[in-house]
Design an enzyme around this catalytic site. Structure first.
Site, PDB file in Angstrom:
ATOM      1  N   THR A   1      19.274  14.798   3.001  1.00  0.00           N
ATOM      2  CA  THR A   1      19.050  15.114   1.587  1.00  0.00           C
ATOM      3  C   THR A   1      20.230  15.861   0.933  1.00  0.00           C
ATOM      4  O   THR A   1      20.981  16.592   1.598  1.00  0.00           O
ATOM      5  CB  THR A   1      17.754  15.943   1.404  1.00  0.00           C
ATOM      6  OG1 THR A   1      17.706  16.415   0.070  1.00  0.00           O
ATOM      7  CG2 THR A   1      17.683  17.129   2.335  1.00  0.00           C
ATOM      8  N   GLU A   2      20.314  15.658  -0.386  1.00  0.00           N
ATOM      9  CA  GLU A   2      21.299  16.356  -1.212  1.00  0.00           C
ATOM     10  C   GLU A   2      21.196  17.878  -1.030  1.00  0.00           C
ATOM     11  O   GLU A   2      22.146  18.616  -1.235  1.00  0.00           O
ATOM     12  CB  GLU A   2      20.959  16.031  -2.678  1.00  0.00           C
ATOM     13  CG  GLU A   2      22.099  15.595  -3.541  1.00  0.00           C
ATOM     14  CD  GLU A   2      21.584  14.885  -4.794  1.00  0.00           C
ATOM     15  OE1 GLU A   2      21.369  13.664  -4.725  1.00  0.00           O
ATOM     16  OE2 GLU A   2      21.394  15.544  -5.822  1.00  0.00           O
TER      17      GLU A   2
ATOM     18  N   SER B 175      11.504   7.754  -9.363  1.00  0.00           N
ATOM     19  CA  SER B 175      10.852   6.610  -8.728  1.00  0.00           C
ATOM     20  C   SER B 175       9.388   6.920  -8.419  1.00  0.00           C
ATOM     21  O   SER B 175       8.500   6.118  -8.713  1.00  0.00           O
ATOM     22  CB  SER B 175      11.574   6.210  -7.452  1.00  0.00           C
ATOM     23  OG  SER B 175      10.789   5.276  -6.767  1.00  0.00           O
ATOM     24  N   LEU B 176       9.129   8.100  -7.852  1.00  0.00           N
ATOM     25  CA  LEU B 176       7.722   8.427  -7.566  1.00  0.00           C
ATOM     26  C   LEU B 176       6.921   8.419  -8.868  1.00  0.00           C
ATOM     27  O   LEU B 176       5.757   8.007  -8.905  1.00  0.00           O
ATOM     28  CB  LEU B 176       7.608   9.784  -6.868  1.00  0.00           C
ATOM     29  CG  LEU B 176       8.154   9.874  -5.437  1.00  0.00           C
ATOM     30  CD1 LEU B 176       7.779  11.212  -4.805  1.00  0.00           C
ATOM     31  CD2 LEU B 176       7.631   8.743  -4.563  1.00  0.00           C
TER      32      LEU B 176
ATOM     33  N   PHE C  65      16.776  19.018 -10.322  1.00  0.00           N
ATOM     34  CA  PHE C  65      17.264  17.817  -9.649  1.00  0.00           C
ATOM     35  C   PHE C  65      18.393  17.199 -10.461  1.00  0.00           C
ATOM     36  O   PHE C  65      18.424  17.361 -11.687  1.00  0.00           O
ATOM     37  CB  PHE C  65      16.125  16.795  -9.492  1.00  0.00           C
ATOM     38  CG  PHE C  65      15.972  16.305  -8.091  1.00  0.00           C
ATOM     39  CD1 PHE C  65      15.238  17.017  -7.171  1.00  0.00           C
ATOM     40  CD2 PHE C  65      16.589  15.122  -7.682  1.00  0.00           C
ATOM     41  CE1 PHE C  65      15.110  16.564  -5.868  1.00  0.00           C
ATOM     42  CE2 PHE C  65      16.460  14.669  -6.386  1.00  0.00           C
ATOM     43  CZ  PHE C  65      15.724  15.393  -5.461  1.00  0.00           C
TER      44      PHE C  65
ATOM     45  N   HIS D  96      23.278   6.306  -1.640  1.00  0.00           N
ATOM     46  CA  HIS D  96      23.184   7.757  -1.444  1.00  0.00           C
ATOM     47  C   HIS D  96      24.388   8.178  -0.601  1.00  0.00           C
ATOM     48  O   HIS D  96      24.692   7.520   0.391  1.00  0.00           O
ATOM     49  CB  HIS D  96      21.876   8.103  -0.730  1.00  0.00           C
ATOM     50  CG  HIS D  96      21.501   9.541  -0.850  1.00  0.00           C
ATOM     51  ND1 HIS D  96      22.206  10.530  -0.216  1.00  0.00           N
ATOM     52  CD2 HIS D  96      20.524  10.157  -1.553  1.00  0.00           C
ATOM     53  CE1 HIS D  96      21.657  11.703  -0.514  1.00  0.00           C
ATOM     54  NE2 HIS D  96      20.641  11.502  -1.327  1.00  0.00           N
TER      55      HIS D  96
ATOM     56  N   ALA E   5       0.826  -1.207   0.000  1.00  0.00           N
ATOM     57  CA  ALA E   5       0.000   0.000   0.000  1.00  0.00           C
ATOM     58  C   ALA E   5       0.857   1.253   0.000  1.00  0.00           C
ATOM     59  O   ALA E   5       0.515   2.267   0.597  1.00  0.00           O
ATOM     60  CB  ALA E   5      -0.942  -0.018   1.201  1.00  0.00           C
ATOM     61  N   GLY E   6       2.021   1.190  -0.660  1.00  0.00           N
ATOM     62  CA  GLY E   6       2.804   2.405  -0.902  1.00  0.00           C
ATOM     63  C   GLY E   6       2.227   3.107  -2.119  1.00  0.00           C
ATOM     64  O   GLY E   6       1.097   2.823  -2.548  1.00  0.00           O
ATOM     65  N   GLY E   7       3.005   4.013  -2.705  1.00  0.00           N
ATOM     66  CA  GLY E   7       2.505   4.771  -3.857  1.00  0.00           C
ATOM     67  C   GLY E   7       2.043   3.857  -4.983  1.00  0.00           C
ATOM     68  O   GLY E   7       0.969   4.072  -5.571  1.00  0.00           O
TER      69      GLY E   7
ATOM     70  N   GLN F 200      21.548   1.580  -5.790  1.00  0.00           N
ATOM     71  CA  GLN F 200      22.033   2.955  -5.662  1.00  0.00           C
ATOM     72  C   GLN F 200      22.401   3.271  -4.210  1.00  0.00           C
ATOM     73  O   GLN F 200      21.629   2.977  -3.302  1.00  0.00           O
ATOM     74  CB  GLN F 200      20.943   3.928  -6.120  1.00  0.00           C
ATOM     75  CG  GLN F 200      21.381   5.373  -6.128  1.00  0.00           C
ATOM     76  CD  GLN F 200      20.327   6.261  -6.778  1.00  0.00           C
ATOM     77  OE1 GLN F 200      19.296   6.564  -6.183  1.00  0.00           O
ATOM     78  NE2 GLN F 200      20.563   6.663  -8.001  1.00  0.00           N
TER      79      GLN F 200
ATOM     80  N   ARG G 219      19.244   5.016 -11.226  1.00  0.00           N
ATOM     81  CA  ARG G 219      18.001   5.783 -11.288  1.00  0.00           C
ATOM     82  C   ARG G 219      18.256   7.270 -11.070  1.00  0.00           C
ATOM     83  O   ARG G 219      19.040   7.645 -10.205  1.00  0.00           O
ATOM     84  CB  ARG G 219      17.050   5.290 -10.193  1.00  0.00           C
ATOM     85  CG  ARG G 219      15.794   6.114 -10.047  1.00  0.00           C
ATOM     86  CD  ARG G 219      14.892   5.576  -8.961  1.00  0.00           C
ATOM     87  NE  ARG G 219      15.385   5.801  -7.618  1.00  0.00           N
ATOM     88  CZ  ARG G 219      15.129   6.887  -6.879  1.00  0.00           C
ATOM     89  NH1 ARG G 219      14.369   7.860  -7.350  1.00  0.00           N
ATOM     90  NH2 ARG G 219      15.607   7.004  -5.653  1.00  0.00           N
TER      91      ARG G 219
ATOM     92  N   LEU H 232      18.390   9.245   5.956  1.00  0.00           N
ATOM     93  CA  LEU H 232      18.848  10.072   4.836  1.00  0.00           C
ATOM     94  C   LEU H 232      19.010  11.546   5.210  1.00  0.00           C
ATOM     95  O   LEU H 232      18.143  12.134   5.841  1.00  0.00           O
ATOM     96  CB  LEU H 232      17.834   9.956   3.695  1.00  0.00           C
ATOM     97  CG  LEU H 232      18.193  10.693   2.415  1.00  0.00           C
ATOM     98  CD1 LEU H 232      19.314   9.974   1.692  1.00  0.00           C
ATOM     99  CD2 LEU H 232      16.980  10.802   1.511  1.00  0.00           C
TER     100      LEU H 232
ATOM    101  N   ARG I 263      25.706  11.642  -7.446  1.00  0.00           N
ATOM    102  CA  ARG I 263      25.663  10.774  -6.269  1.00  0.00           C
ATOM    103  C   ARG I 263      26.742   9.703  -6.276  1.00  0.00           C
ATOM    104  O   ARG I 263      27.399   9.451  -5.272  1.00  0.00           O
ATOM    105  CB  ARG I 263      24.302  10.076  -6.196  1.00  0.00           C
ATOM    106  CG  ARG I 263      23.238  10.937  -5.604  1.00  0.00           C
ATOM    107  CD  ARG I 263      21.930  10.194  -5.491  1.00  0.00           C
ATOM    108  NE  ARG I 263      20.898  11.166  -5.137  1.00  0.00           N
ATOM    109  CZ  ARG I 263      19.605  10.895  -5.048  1.00  0.00           C
ATOM    110  NH1 ARG I 263      19.166   9.681  -5.300  1.00  0.00           N
ATOM    111  NH2 ARG I 263      18.745  11.829  -4.718  1.00  0.00           N
TER     112      ARG I 263
ATOM    113  N   HIS J  40      20.296   2.904  -0.872  1.00  0.00           N
ATOM    114  CA  HIS J  40      19.125   3.771  -0.996  1.00  0.00           C
ATOM    115  C   HIS J  40      18.030   3.172  -1.876  1.00  0.00           C
ATOM    116  O   HIS J  40      16.852   3.296  -1.584  1.00  0.00           O
ATOM    117  CB  HIS J  40      19.593   5.102  -1.588  1.00  0.00           C
ATOM    118  CG  HIS J  40      18.544   6.158  -1.645  1.00  0.00           C
ATOM    119  ND1 HIS J  40      17.824   6.534  -0.539  1.00  0.00           N
ATOM    120  CD2 HIS J  40      18.100   6.935  -2.662  1.00  0.00           C
ATOM    121  CE1 HIS J  40      16.977   7.496  -0.883  1.00  0.00           C
ATOM    122  NE2 HIS J  40      17.117   7.748  -2.164  1.00  0.00           N
TER     123      HIS J  40
END
Ligand SMILES: Cc1cc2nc3c(=O)[nH]c(=O)nc-3n(C[C@H](O)[C@H](O)[C@H](O)COP(=O)(O)OP(=O)(O)OC[C@H]3O[C@@H](n4cnc5c(N)ncnc54)[C@H](O)[C@@H]3O)c2cc1C
Length: 597
Positions: free
Chosen positions: A254-255, A403-404, A119, A242, A15-17, A240, A398, A252, A286, A353
Site C-alpha cells: 500500500t501507498e 471504486s468501492l 487519500f 500501482h 459476488a464481489g461488492g 491504472q 481512477r 500490493l 501514482r 492494478h
C-alpha cells in the site's frame, strides 16, 4: 450433453461488492435472485481492498459532494461522464450509511462517527487542501464490506450458486438478453440460467498483464462474454498501474508505506524521486511515481540480476513503527519477496492494478451500445456494475477509494433499474432460443476434441508478456503497433490450446482454458484501442504525445475528448461523446458552484 435449466427473475454473475449489493436490492424487493460465482463470495477480489470507500460525510474535515465531483472529474482527466459522476458522489453518503446499518464495522472518530482518512487526489474547496473522505475499517475495508453484504444476502434469501462459472450470454434474435450458460465446477455439468434480468458484476481483468495486483480469478469473464455477444467494450486503453507491487509476485504494497516514510531507491542507492518530483518526492501521485520507476529501469538503473525492479526502503524506520503500523506489509514482504523489511529493502515494480474501461453502461446500470444513431441505446435485459462496467465515472484514471463507492452505488442502481423494469412489466421471461447453449457447448467440445495443441499456460504467458511489454506504463507508437500484430497472433494460438485432463470433476485445466478465451478479448480491446488513441490522457501515456504548450501533458481535447468503443467483430473502433455537463476543461469549478438544483 444434457443441459439443465434454472429459472429466476434475475441472475447476477459475480459476488464481489457490486454483485452482492445488486443481489441484496433484488432479493429484498421480493424477486427470485440467483448469484453465480467462481469462488465463495467473500473470496472475491473486493476482499483485498485496504484503503477505504469515499463519501463526503465531512466527519473530520469539511466536505461537500461538489468537491468530490470536481476531484473525480479532474482525476478522470475529463473523460468521465459527468451525469454518472454526479449520481455517484451524491449517492455516496446514503450507500455508506446504509452499509453501516448492515453491520459494517467502520473505524470510529472520538465522537463515534465513521472514521475518515485522507487519500490521493481527494481535496477540499476544489483542490485547495487535502480532505478526509475515505471511510475505512482499518486496512481491511473490502473484507469487512463483503462480509456485511454477504450476511445480509443470506438473510434476504438470495440463491447462491458457488463455484459455478458463467460461460456465455444468451441473446435472442432481437438482441434481448435472456440469461447465461454456466459450468458447475464440481460436476463439470453445463446449465442454463434463464432470467428476466441479467446483471454482470464479474470484476476486473488485471491478469492480462504479467505483473498484477489482481487475484488469479480476475480474468475479465464478463467482458469476454459481452464481446462474444456483440456488445462493444469502452475505453479499454486505460489501465491504472500501482507503483509498488512486489517484484515477481505483484502483491500490493500500500501507498501507506511511503506515507510512513518509505523511500524508493535505484541500483546506486539513490533516492531518485527527488529528481522527478522535488516537492512531493516518493509521495507524488501514482502515475508520476510509476513512470519515474519505469524510466529508472529502462535507463539501466534497476536492481537485481536483470536490473528489472527498484527497492522500497524502510530500514531507516524503527522496528517498533514497522511492527505497529505496517505489520501486514512486513508479512507480505517476508512471504512474497523473501525479505524482512526491518533489515532489507523490498523489491518493487509498477504493477497493473485497475481497469478503468469495461462494458458500457449508463448511470442507471443498463448496458448500452450504439443503435439507430443513439450511441447509448440500452441492451434489453442486461445490466452491469463494478469494475467490469464502464459507467464511466473513472474516465482515464481512477481516484483511490472511488471504486468501492462505485460498487455500492452502481450495484444498487443497476438492481433498482432491473426491479423497476420487471415490476412495470417491461421485462418478461422471453422464450429461450432452441440453440441457447450451443455456443458454450461448442467451446467445450472444441477443448474436448483438440488432440494436438499448445498448453494453456504457455499461451497465457505470451499474452501477459506481450501486454506488459507493449501496453505498459509508458506507451510507444512502434511498440503498440507491433503489439497489435503480436496479440492477434496470440489469439490464433488461443484457438488451438489443448488440455490433457479431460475429467469432469473440478477440472481446473478446463476452467483456465475458458478463462484464457476471455482474457484474449480484453487484451485485444486494450491493445487496439491504445494503438489508436494518439494522445496522452490519464493512465494512457504515449512517448510520441509529450507535454507541449499546445497540448499540455500531451492531452489533445480537440480530437480525443471522446470514448473509445471496441467491437470484437473485425476489431472495429467507434467513438462516442463524453458527457461534459456542467464542468469542462475551461470553465472548471465555477460552473459547478454556480449551478442551481
Ligand atoms: C489489491 C487491491 C486493493 C484495492 N484497494 C482498493 C481500495 O482501498 N479502495 C477502492 O475503492 N478500491 C480498491 N481496489 C479496487 C477494488 O477493490 C475493485 O475494483 C473492486 O473490489 C471490484 O469489485 P467487483 O465487485 O466489481 O468485482 P470482484 O470483487 O473482483 O468480484 C468479481 C466476482 O465475479 C465472479 N466471477 C467472475 N467471473 C465469473 C464467471 N465467469 N462466472 C461466475 N462468477 C464470476 C467472481 O467469482 C467474483 O465473485 C483494490 C483492488 C486491488 C486488486
Amino acid at each position: 450433453m444434457k443441459v439443465a435449466k434454472h429459472t429466476f427473475d434475475a441472475v447476477i454473475v459475480g459476488a464481489g461488492g457490486a454483485g452482492l449489493r445488486a443481489a441484496l436490492q433484488l432479493a429484498e424487493a421480493g424477486l427470485r435472485t440467483a448469484v453465480l460465482t467462481k469462488v465463495f463470495p467473500t473470496r472475491s477480489h473486493t476482499v483485498a481492498a485496504q484503503g477505504g470507500v469515499a463519501a463526503s460525510l465531512g466527519n473530520s474535515t469539511p466536505d461537500h459532494w461538489h468537491w468530490h465531483m470536481y476531484d473525480t472529474v479532474k482525476g478522470s482527466d475529463w473523460l468521465g461522464d459527468q451525469d454518472a459522476i454526479e449520481f455517484m458522489v451524491r449517492k455516496a453518503n446514503e450507500v455508506v450509511i446504509e452499509l453501516e446499518h448492515y453491520g459494517m464495522p467502520f473505524d470510529r472518530t472520538d465522537e463515534g462517527k465513521i472514521y475518515q482518512r485522507p487519500f490521493g487526489g481527494h481535496s477540499m474547496n476544489y483542490g485547495e487542501a487535502p480532505v478526509m473522505r475515505s471511510c475505512a475499517a482499518a486496512d481491511r475495508t473490502g473484507h469487512a464490506m463483503l462480509h456485511a453484504l454477504y450476511q445480509r444476502n443470506v438473510r434476504a434469501r438470495t440463491h447462491f450458486f458457488v463455484e459455478w462459472m458463467a460461460l456465455d450470454l444468451i441473446r435472442d434474435s432481437e438482441g434481448h438478453v435472456l440469461g447465461v450458460t454456466a459450468l458447475e465446477l464440481e460436476t463439470g455439468e453445463v446449465a442454463i440460467f434463464h432470467a428476466k434480468a441479467t446483471i454482470f458484476a464479474t470484476g476486473g481483468a488485471g491478469r492480462i498483464y504479467h505483473s498484477s495486483t489482481n487475484a488469479f480469478i480476475n480474468t475479465g469473464d464478463g467482458l469476454g462474454m459481452a464481446a462474444r455477444a456483440g456488445i462493444p467494450l469502452e475505453d479499454m486503453e486505460f489501465w491504472q498501474f500501482h507503483p509498488t507491487g512486489v517484484a515477481g509476485a505483484g502483491v500490493l504494497i500500500t501507498e501507506g508505506v511511503r506515507g510512513e516514510g518509505g523511500i524508493l531507491r535505484n541500483c546506486n542507492g539513490e533516492r531518485f524521486m527527488e529528481r522527478y518530483a522535488p516537492n512531493l518526492k516518493d509521495l507524488a501521485s501514482r502515475d508520476v511515481v510509476a513512470r519515474a520507476m519505469v524510466t529508472e529501469i529502462n535507463e539501466g538503473r534497476g536492481c537485481g540480476p536483470n536490473k528489472d525492479y527498484v527497492l522500497l526502503d524502510i530500514t531507516h524506520l524503527s522496528p517498533e513503527i514497522i511492527m505497529k503500523r505496517l505489520p501486514g506489509i512486513r508479512e507480505i514482504a517476508i512471504q512474497f519477496a523473501g525479505v524482512d523489511p526491518i533489515k532489507e529493502p523490498i523489491p518493487v515494480v509498477p504493477t497493473c492494478h485497475y481497469m478503468m474501461g469495461g462494458i458500457p453502461t449508463n448511470y442507471r446500470g443498463q448496458v448500452v451500445m450504439p443503435k439507430n444513431g443513439d450511441p447509448n441505446a440500452p441492451v434489453p435485459g442486461l445490466y452491469a456494475a463494478g469494475e467490469c462496467a464502464c459507467a464511466s465515472v473513472h474516465g482515464a484514471n481512477r481516484l483511490g477509494t472511488n471504486s468501492l463507492l462505485d460498487l455500492l452505488v452502481f450495484g444498487k442502481a443497476s438492481a433498482e433499474t432491473a426491479v423497476a423494469d420487471i415490476k412495470s412489466g417491461n421485462l418478461s421471461l422471453r422464450e429461450l432460443p432452441k440453440d441457447a447453449a450451443e455456443v458454450s457447448l461448442a467451446r467445450l467440445a472444441r477443448l474436448e476434441n483438440q488432440k494436438e495443441g499448445e498448453p494453456v499456460a504457455d499461451v497465457l504467458l505470451e499474452l501477459q508478456r506481450t501486454m506488459q511489454n507493449h501496453a505498459g506504463v509508458f506507451r510507444f507508437k512502434d511498440k503498440l503497433e507491433e503489439g497489435v500484430q503480436k496479440i492477434l497472433a496470440v489469439e490464433e494460438r488461443v484457438r488451438r490450446t489443448a488440455i490433457r485432463d479431460h475429467s469432469k470433476v473440478w477440472n481446473t485445466a478446463r476452467m483456465e482454458a475458458l478463462e484464457l478465451e476471455n482474457l484474449i478479448e480484453v487484451a485485444k480491446a486494450t491493445m487496439i484501442s491504445a494503438a489508436a488513441r494518439k494522445e496522452s490522457r490519464g493512465a494512457h501515456v504515449r512517448d510520441d504525445c509529450p507535454d507541449t504548450p499546445e497540448f499540455p501533458n500531451g492531452r489533445n481535447d480537440k480530437e480525443w475528448l471522446k470514448h473509445t468503443l471496441w467491437f470484437r467483430d473485425g476489431n472495429r473502433l467507434e467513438y462516442k461523446p463524453v458527457n461534459l455537463k456542467p464542468l469542462n476543461p475551461d470553465t472548471q469549478p465555477i460552473a459547478l458552484a454556480k449551478r442551481t438544483y
